[in-house]
Design a protein around this motif. Structure first.
Motif, PDB file in Angstrom:
ATOM      1  N   TYR A  35       0.944  -1.075   0.063  1.00  0.00           N
ATOM      2  CA  TYR A  35      -0.035  -0.029   0.001  1.00  0.00           C
ATOM      3  C   TYR A  35       0.882   1.362  -0.008  1.00  0.00           C
ATOM      4  O   TYR A  35       1.859   1.213   0.543  1.00  0.00           O
ATOM      5  CB  TYR A  35      -1.042   0.022   1.075  1.00  0.00           C
ATOM      6  CG  TYR A  35      -2.008  -1.083   1.344  1.00  0.00           C
ATOM      7  CD1 TYR A  35      -1.546  -2.207   1.653  1.00  0.00           C
ATOM      8  CD2 TYR A  35      -3.184  -0.695   1.025  1.00  0.00           C
ATOM      9  CE1 TYR A  35      -2.765  -3.212   1.775  1.00  0.00           C
ATOM     10  CE2 TYR A  35      -4.217  -1.654   0.774  1.00  0.00           C
ATOM     11  CZ  TYR A  35      -3.898  -2.958   1.198  1.00  0.00           C
ATOM     12  OH  TYR A  35      -4.788  -4.037   1.130  1.00  0.00           O
ATOM     13  N   PRO A  43      -4.145   4.837   3.230  1.00  0.00           N
ATOM     14  CA  PRO A  43      -3.423   3.990   2.279  1.00  0.00           C
ATOM     15  C   PRO A  43      -3.946   3.487   1.115  1.00  0.00           C
ATOM     16  O   PRO A  43      -5.397   3.256   1.156  1.00  0.00           O
ATOM     17  CB  PRO A  43      -2.859   2.710   3.270  1.00  0.00           C
ATOM     18  CG  PRO A  43      -3.398   3.191   4.739  1.00  0.00           C
ATOM     19  CD  PRO A  43      -4.301   4.297   4.590  1.00  0.00           C
ATOM     20  N   PHE A  45      -4.135   0.843  -2.453  1.00  0.00           N
ATOM     21  CA  PHE A  45      -3.619  -0.610  -2.428  1.00  0.00           C
ATOM     22  C   PHE A  45      -3.066  -0.460  -3.904  1.00  0.00           C
ATOM     23  O   PHE A  45      -3.500   0.154  -4.867  1.00  0.00           O
ATOM     24  CB  PHE A  45      -4.927  -1.525  -2.810  1.00  0.00           C
ATOM     25  CG  PHE A  45      -4.701  -2.870  -3.226  1.00  0.00           C
ATOM     26  CD1 PHE A  45      -4.965  -3.171  -4.702  1.00  0.00           C
ATOM     27  CD2 PHE A  45      -4.020  -3.683  -2.305  1.00  0.00           C
ATOM     28  CE1 PHE A  45      -4.747  -4.434  -5.020  1.00  0.00           C
ATOM     29  CE2 PHE A  45      -3.885  -5.047  -2.889  1.00  0.00           C
ATOM     30  CZ  PHE A  45      -4.090  -5.396  -4.274  1.00  0.00           C
ATOM     31  N   GLN A  48      -1.091  -6.984  -4.931  1.00  0.00           N
ATOM     32  CA  GLN A  48      -1.062  -8.286  -3.741  1.00  0.00           C
ATOM     33  C   GLN A  48      -0.471  -9.435  -4.544  1.00  0.00           C
ATOM     34  O   GLN A  48      -0.500  -9.726  -5.782  1.00  0.00           O
ATOM     35  CB  GLN A  48      -2.576  -8.665  -3.463  1.00  0.00           C
ATOM     36  CG  GLN A  48      -2.454  -9.898  -2.408  1.00  0.00           C
ATOM     37  CD  GLN A  48      -4.047 -10.149  -2.117  1.00  0.00           C
ATOM     38  OE1 GLN A  48      -4.735 -10.827  -3.016  1.00  0.00           O
ATOM     39  NE2 GLN A  48      -4.520  -9.500  -1.013  1.00  0.00           N
ATOM     40  N   ARG A  55      -1.586 -11.365  -7.909  1.00  0.00           N
ATOM     41  CA  ARG A  55      -3.012 -11.574  -7.753  1.00  0.00           C
ATOM     42  C   ARG A  55      -3.939 -10.508  -7.992  1.00  0.00           C
ATOM     43  O   ARG A  55      -5.032 -10.728  -8.691  1.00  0.00           O
ATOM     44  CB  ARG A  55      -3.248 -12.117  -6.554  1.00  0.00           C
ATOM     45  CG  ARG A  55      -4.361 -13.124  -6.413  1.00  0.00           C
ATOM     46  CD  ARG A  55      -4.847 -13.697  -4.986  1.00  0.00           C
ATOM     47  NE  ARG A  55      -6.068 -14.112  -4.814  1.00  0.00           N
ATOM     48  CZ  ARG A  55      -7.087 -13.446  -4.464  1.00  0.00           C
ATOM     49  NH1 ARG A  55      -6.923 -12.222  -3.897  1.00  0.00           N
ATOM     50  NH2 ARG A  55      -8.357 -13.842  -4.389  1.00  0.00           N
ATOM     51  N   GLN A  56      -3.735  -9.345  -7.436  1.00  0.00           N
ATOM     52  CA  GLN A  56      -4.672  -8.294  -7.687  1.00  0.00           C
ATOM     53  C   GLN A  56      -3.841  -6.903  -7.900  1.00  0.00           C
ATOM     54  O   GLN A  56      -2.436  -6.902  -7.362  1.00  0.00           O
ATOM     55  CB  GLN A  56      -5.366  -8.059  -6.569  1.00  0.00           C
ATOM     56  CG  GLN A  56      -6.228  -9.239  -6.156  1.00  0.00           C
ATOM     57  CD  GLN A  56      -7.476  -9.028  -7.066  1.00  0.00           C
ATOM     58  OE1 GLN A  56      -7.983  -8.042  -7.726  1.00  0.00           O
ATOM     59  NE2 GLN A  56      -8.362 -10.089  -6.926  1.00  0.00           N
ATOM     60  N   ARG A  57      -4.377  -6.028  -8.535  1.00  0.00           N
ATOM     61  CA  ARG A  57      -3.295  -4.912  -8.856  1.00  0.00           C
ATOM     62  C   ARG A  57      -4.314  -3.632  -8.593  1.00  0.00           C
ATOM     63  O   ARG A  57      -5.546  -3.600  -9.070  1.00  0.00           O
ATOM     64  CB  ARG A  57      -2.775  -4.841 -10.126  1.00  0.00           C
ATOM     65  CG  ARG A  57      -1.813  -3.625 -10.210  1.00  0.00           C
ATOM     66  CD  ARG A  57      -1.103  -3.941 -11.612  1.00  0.00           C
ATOM     67  NE  ARG A  57      -0.037  -2.552 -11.656  1.00  0.00           N
ATOM     68  CZ  ARG A  57       1.036  -2.774 -11.278  1.00  0.00           C
ATOM     69  NH1 ARG A  57       1.913  -3.936 -10.835  1.00  0.00           N
ATOM     70  NH2 ARG A  57       2.106  -1.586 -11.567  1.00  0.00           N
ATOM     71  N   GLY A 100     -11.200 -13.971   8.169  1.00  0.00           N
ATOM     72  CA  GLY A 100     -11.376 -12.817   7.891  1.00  0.00           C
ATOM     73  C   GLY A 100     -10.340 -12.561   6.694  1.00  0.00           C
ATOM     74  O   GLY A 100     -10.552 -11.163   6.265  1.00  0.00           O
ATOM     75  N   TYR A 101      -9.430 -13.174   6.328  1.00  0.00           N
ATOM     76  CA  TYR A 101      -8.358 -12.770   5.432  1.00  0.00           C
ATOM     77  C   TYR A 101      -7.627 -11.521   6.015  1.00  0.00           C
ATOM     78  O   TYR A 101      -7.153 -10.732   5.247  1.00  0.00           O
ATOM     79  CB  TYR A 101      -8.720 -12.426   4.090  1.00  0.00           C
ATOM     80  CG  TYR A 101      -9.384 -13.588   3.337  1.00  0.00           C
ATOM     81  CD1 TYR A 101     -10.429 -14.254   3.613  1.00  0.00           C
ATOM     82  CD2 TYR A 101      -8.570 -14.136   2.261  1.00  0.00           C
ATOM     83  CE1 TYR A 101     -10.860 -15.293   2.888  1.00  0.00           C
ATOM     84  CE2 TYR A 101      -8.691 -15.299   1.413  1.00  0.00           C
ATOM     85  CZ  TYR A 101     -10.168 -16.005   1.730  1.00  0.00           C
ATOM     86  OH  TYR A 101     -10.477 -17.002   1.161  1.00  0.00           O
ATOM     87  N   GLU A 102      -7.631 -11.486   7.345  1.00  0.00           N
ATOM     88  CA  GLU A 102      -7.134 -10.288   8.090  1.00  0.00           C
ATOM     89  C   GLU A 102      -5.588 -10.132   7.942  1.00  0.00           C
ATOM     90  O   GLU A 102      -4.724 -10.928   7.744  1.00  0.00           O
ATOM     91  CB  GLU A 102      -7.323 -10.338   9.585  1.00  0.00           C
ATOM     92  CG  GLU A 102      -6.844  -8.962  10.382  1.00  0.00           C
ATOM     93  CD  GLU A 102      -6.927  -9.467  11.809  1.00  0.00           C
ATOM     94  OE1 GLU A 102      -7.556 -10.330  12.263  1.00  0.00           O
ATOM     95  OE2 GLU A 102      -6.313  -8.598  12.583  1.00  0.00           O
ATOM     96  N   ALA A 103      -5.423  -8.953   7.375  1.00  0.00           N
ATOM     97  CA  ALA A 103      -3.740  -8.692   7.141  1.00  0.00           C
ATOM     98  C   ALA A 103      -3.146  -7.880   8.249  1.00  0.00           C
ATOM     99  O   ALA A 103      -3.947  -7.207   9.163  1.00  0.00           O
ATOM    100  CB  ALA A 103      -3.937  -7.672   5.930  1.00  0.00           C
ATOM    101  N   PHE A 105      -0.078  -5.280   9.356  1.00  0.00           N
ATOM    102  CA  PHE A 105       0.761  -4.320   8.703  1.00  0.00           C
ATOM    103  C   PHE A 105       2.125  -4.104   9.346  1.00  0.00           C
ATOM    104  O   PHE A 105       2.361  -4.313  10.554  1.00  0.00           O
ATOM    105  CB  PHE A 105       0.056  -3.064   8.548  1.00  0.00           C
ATOM    106  CG  PHE A 105      -1.177  -2.923   7.626  1.00  0.00           C
ATOM    107  CD1 PHE A 105      -2.346  -3.443   8.133  1.00  0.00           C
ATOM    108  CD2 PHE A 105      -0.928  -2.368   6.474  1.00  0.00           C
ATOM    109  CE1 PHE A 105      -3.482  -3.227   7.168  1.00  0.00           C
ATOM    110  CE2 PHE A 105      -2.148  -2.313   5.470  1.00  0.00           C
ATOM    111  CZ  PHE A 105      -3.134  -2.649   5.850  1.00  0.00           C
TER     112      PHE A 105
ATOM    113  N   ASN B  32     -15.814  -7.438   5.238  1.00  0.00           N
ATOM    114  CA  ASN B  32     -15.301  -7.266   6.543  1.00  0.00           C
ATOM    115  C   ASN B  32     -14.983  -5.641   6.826  1.00  0.00           C
ATOM    116  O   ASN B  32     -14.368  -4.925   5.988  1.00  0.00           O
ATOM    117  CB  ASN B  32     -13.970  -8.106   6.476  1.00  0.00           C
ATOM    118  CG  ASN B  32     -14.478  -9.633   6.715  1.00  0.00           C
ATOM    119  OD1 ASN B  32     -15.429  -9.978   6.965  1.00  0.00           O
ATOM    120  ND2 ASN B  32     -13.375 -10.416   6.682  1.00  0.00           N
ATOM    121  N   PHE B  51     -16.376  -9.175  11.216  1.00  0.00           N
ATOM    122  CA  PHE B  51     -16.340 -10.174  10.356  1.00  0.00           C
ATOM    123  C   PHE B  51     -17.625 -10.577  10.052  1.00  0.00           C
ATOM    124  O   PHE B  51     -18.259 -10.649   8.970  1.00  0.00           O
ATOM    125  CB  PHE B  51     -15.589 -11.575  10.438  1.00  0.00           C
ATOM    126  CG  PHE B  51     -13.985 -11.138  10.559  1.00  0.00           C
ATOM    127  CD1 PHE B  51     -13.052 -11.917  10.971  1.00  0.00           C
ATOM    128  CD2 PHE B  51     -13.527  -9.942   9.933  1.00  0.00           C
ATOM    129  CE1 PHE B  51     -11.768 -11.657  11.086  1.00  0.00           C
ATOM    130  CE2 PHE B  51     -12.195  -9.702   9.945  1.00  0.00           C
ATOM    131  CZ  PHE B  51     -11.347 -10.386  10.587  1.00  0.00           C
TER     132      PHE B  51
END
Lengths: 114, 114
Positions: A35, A43, A45, A48, A55-57, A100-103, A105, B32, B51
């Protein structure tokens, strides 16, 4: 257990130069996202990486590129730096499919372009 | 396009005052929701997350937030702020139907007067 670590913490570059920022994900994480946080903004994005592939942009030019290594660490490369690239660059790691696919940082790399 | 709006850009409160920071998002799918805090010179820290389940979530340091799906809102509250709550607060949404990226609001800068 180390969290997300980024290096360097601060960097000063000249317009037109190239820069590489590094990120080591939290142990057990396989996904890394980058980010850009400009001054006074939230932030944004950039992209990823998962399984060594982008995978993602987000809406960033091709001057921004990245890489993920087999050990899940990642690099962010920015070519032909512009003054507007000055920002805090954040790396976030997560486990794909985790709760939750929580990231999580990192502390960020403060890039100043002069 | 998905977006997150934080209505208050700057908030100044006296200690012991109550706090409510607004956050609205635009996305019709499953999300989320997160609130992060960034103290001066420090990295993003997670305050709380939603979530699923009880729409009223409690986080660290006495913060709570309520998810109102019909209003696409996730407002942050604290009954009594302290001087140490002076920081920038970011609302973030994660699309759970494909991208799993965070979309951040522009942030609310809170200053608490002693």
């Amino acid at each position: 257990d180390a969290g997300v670590t980024q290096s360097p913490t601060h960097l000063i570059k000249t317009r037109g130069q190239q820069v590489t920022l590094r990120c080591s994900p939290k142990s057990g994480h396989d996904t890394v996202s980058w980010y850009q946080q400009a001054l006074g903004q939230g932030p944004q994005f950039i992209f990823q990486y998962y399984e060594e592939e982008e995978r993602q942009r987000g809406n960033f030019p091709d001057r921004f590129s990245g890489h993920q290594f087999p050990n899940y660490s990642s690099e962010l490369n920015v070519n032909a730096l512009l003054l507007g690239d000055s920002a805090l660059y954040l790396c976030a790691s997560s486990f794909f499919g985790g709760e939750g696919y929580e990231a999580f940082f990192g502390q960020g790399t403060r890039l100043t372009v002069v | 396009a998905q977006s997150v709006s934080q209505h208050n850009h700057h908030v100044i409160l006296s200690e012991a005052a109550s706090l409510e920071l607004g956050c609205n998002y635009s996305y019709g799918g499953t999300v989320n929701l997160f609130w992060y805090v960034q103290y001066p010179g420090q990295h993003l820290q997670l305050l709380l997350k939603y979530f699923s389940g009880d729409p009223l979530v409690k986080g660290i340091k006495g913060f709570e937030a309520e998810f109102i799906k019909s209003k696409f809102s996730f407002n942050l509250r604290k009954p009594s702020v302290q001087w140490s709550d002076t920081a920038e607060y970011f609302c973030a949404v994660m699309d759970m139907e494909g991208t799993y990226k965070y979309i951040f609001g522009t942030g609310t800068r809170l200053k608490v007067l002693a």
